[in-house]
Design an enzyme around this catalytic site. Structure first.
Site, PDB file in Angstrom:
ATOM      1  N   SER A 179      -1.126  -7.789  -1.903  1.00  0.00           N
ATOM      2  CA  SER A 179      -1.820  -7.422  -3.139  1.00  0.00           C
ATOM      3  C   SER A 179      -0.826  -7.228  -4.271  1.00  0.00           C
ATOM      4  O   SER A 179       0.333  -6.866  -4.052  1.00  0.00           O
ATOM      5  CB  SER A 179      -2.598  -6.122  -2.927  1.00  0.00           C
ATOM      6  OG  SER A 179      -3.110  -5.625  -4.148  1.00  0.00           O
ATOM      7  N   TYR A 192      -3.366   2.691  -0.457  1.00  0.00           N
ATOM      8  CA  TYR A 192      -3.596   1.247  -0.397  1.00  0.00           C
ATOM      9  C   TYR A 192      -2.362   0.474  -0.868  1.00  0.00           C
ATOM     10  O   TYR A 192      -1.910  -0.467  -0.210  1.00  0.00           O
ATOM     11  CB  TYR A 192      -4.805   0.896  -1.263  1.00  0.00           C
ATOM     12  CG  TYR A 192      -5.192  -0.564  -1.285  1.00  0.00           C
ATOM     13  CD1 TYR A 192      -5.999  -1.110  -0.285  1.00  0.00           C
ATOM     14  CD2 TYR A 192      -4.782  -1.404  -2.321  1.00  0.00           C
ATOM     15  CE1 TYR A 192      -6.365  -2.441  -0.317  1.00  0.00           C
ATOM     16  CE2 TYR A 192      -5.141  -2.729  -2.363  1.00  0.00           C
ATOM     17  CZ  TYR A 192      -5.935  -3.251  -1.362  1.00  0.00           C
ATOM     18  OH  TYR A 192      -6.299  -4.578  -1.397  1.00  0.00           O
TER      19      TYR A 192
END
Length: 288
Positions: A179, A192
């Site tokens: 990501s 995250y």
């Protein structure tokens, strides 16, 4: 440029983990302009989070390229899994559904064993399943959330790699989903972002570790993507403007990410690429 959905988006009523078939603005995953070329003919791929979002798009394009697929997904996402299964079988490829939780190492081992039992081999592993929950303040990140995020996003990747590698032959490959948050961080996604940074480092280290086995390991690092994961845990205002800040002015659609996975899965295209973290950011540039 393709005419993909863009902000402002209408409200979404889905809750985590998010059922794609219930979304008001449906993610685009079939990539009608994509031209398949048989790059994955007779290959077998195992894809986590394969029922929806990026995983669904990857599964569909892999099937169009000639692969049979095994899909891991949470049991509550059965509706999404059955839909993509039917669509892949309609183009004459085989699908194995594997409902369960990648946080469980026993389930991960069973999934590899069932894939081998069904298809007799495993050529491509796509680690893609993820858990995400925004928290504005450090104090709001509970110990349980921290643990769940790490178990899903990085422990699960390790479990599947651990059990998959012994049955993978030279020429096989592993593709991880990272990501932009793992590259740049995100103040509301402490856990995250930390797992995504770990995935990037895991990718580079694993690529070195498996080089002698002739198994390539690479990673895709997307920016904002219109998948159930994102609107399911955002408020109405954030859903409305999701992806607006990218240079392109909208989030990616899953069908715009999937060709990068095909590229990294295809030895015809990327046999000399190993240990890469490939950003797909809608025009945003990063240092390094």
């Amino acid at each position: 440029m393709p005419k993909e959905p863009k902000p402002p988006f209408p409200p979404e009523s889905i809750t985590p983990p998010g059922i794609e078939e219930k979304m008001e603005t449906q993610p685009q995953y079939k990539a009608p302009e994509y031209k398949a070329a048989g790059k994955l003919t007779n290959k077998v791929a195992l894809i986590t989070g394969g029922d929806s979002g990026i995983g669904r798009a990857v599964a569909y394009l892999f099937a169009r390229e000639g692969a049979d697929v095994a899909l891991i997904y949470l049991k509550e996402e059965e509706r999404d899994a059955q839909k993509i299964k039917n669509e892949i079988e309609a183009i004459n490829r085989k699908v194995l559904l594997l409902p369960g939780d990648v946080c469980d190492p026993g389930f991960c081992e069973q999934s590899i064993n069932k894939t081998i039992s069904t298809f007799k081999k495993l050529d491509i592993l796509v680690n893609n399943a993820a858990f995400q929950r925004h928290q504005p303040e450090l104090e709001e990140v509970s110990l349980d959330q921290w643990e769940q995020t790490f178990k899903t996003n990085i422990f699960g990747y390790f479990y599947l790699v651990k059990y998959a590698v012994p049955v993978m032959k030279p020429g096989s490959c592993i593709i991880n989903t990272g990501s932009i948050t793992g590259l740049e961080g995100n103040k509301e996604l402490l856990d995250y972002s930390a797992t995504k940074g770990a995935i990037h480092a895991f990718t580079k280290s694993l690529a070195q570790n498996l080089s002698d086995k002739k198994i390539r390991v690479n990673c895709i690092a997307p920016g904002p993507v219109w998948t159930p994961l994102n609107p399911a845990e955002r408020n109405e205002e954030k859903v409305k403007n999701f992806g607006k800040g990218t240079p392109i002015g909208r989030p990616a659609q899953p069908e715009e990410l999937a060709p990068a996975y095909v590229f990294l899965a295809s030895n015809a295209d990327s046999s000399y690429i190993n240990g890469l973290v490939l950003p797909v950011l809608g025009g945003e540039t990063i240092a390094g």
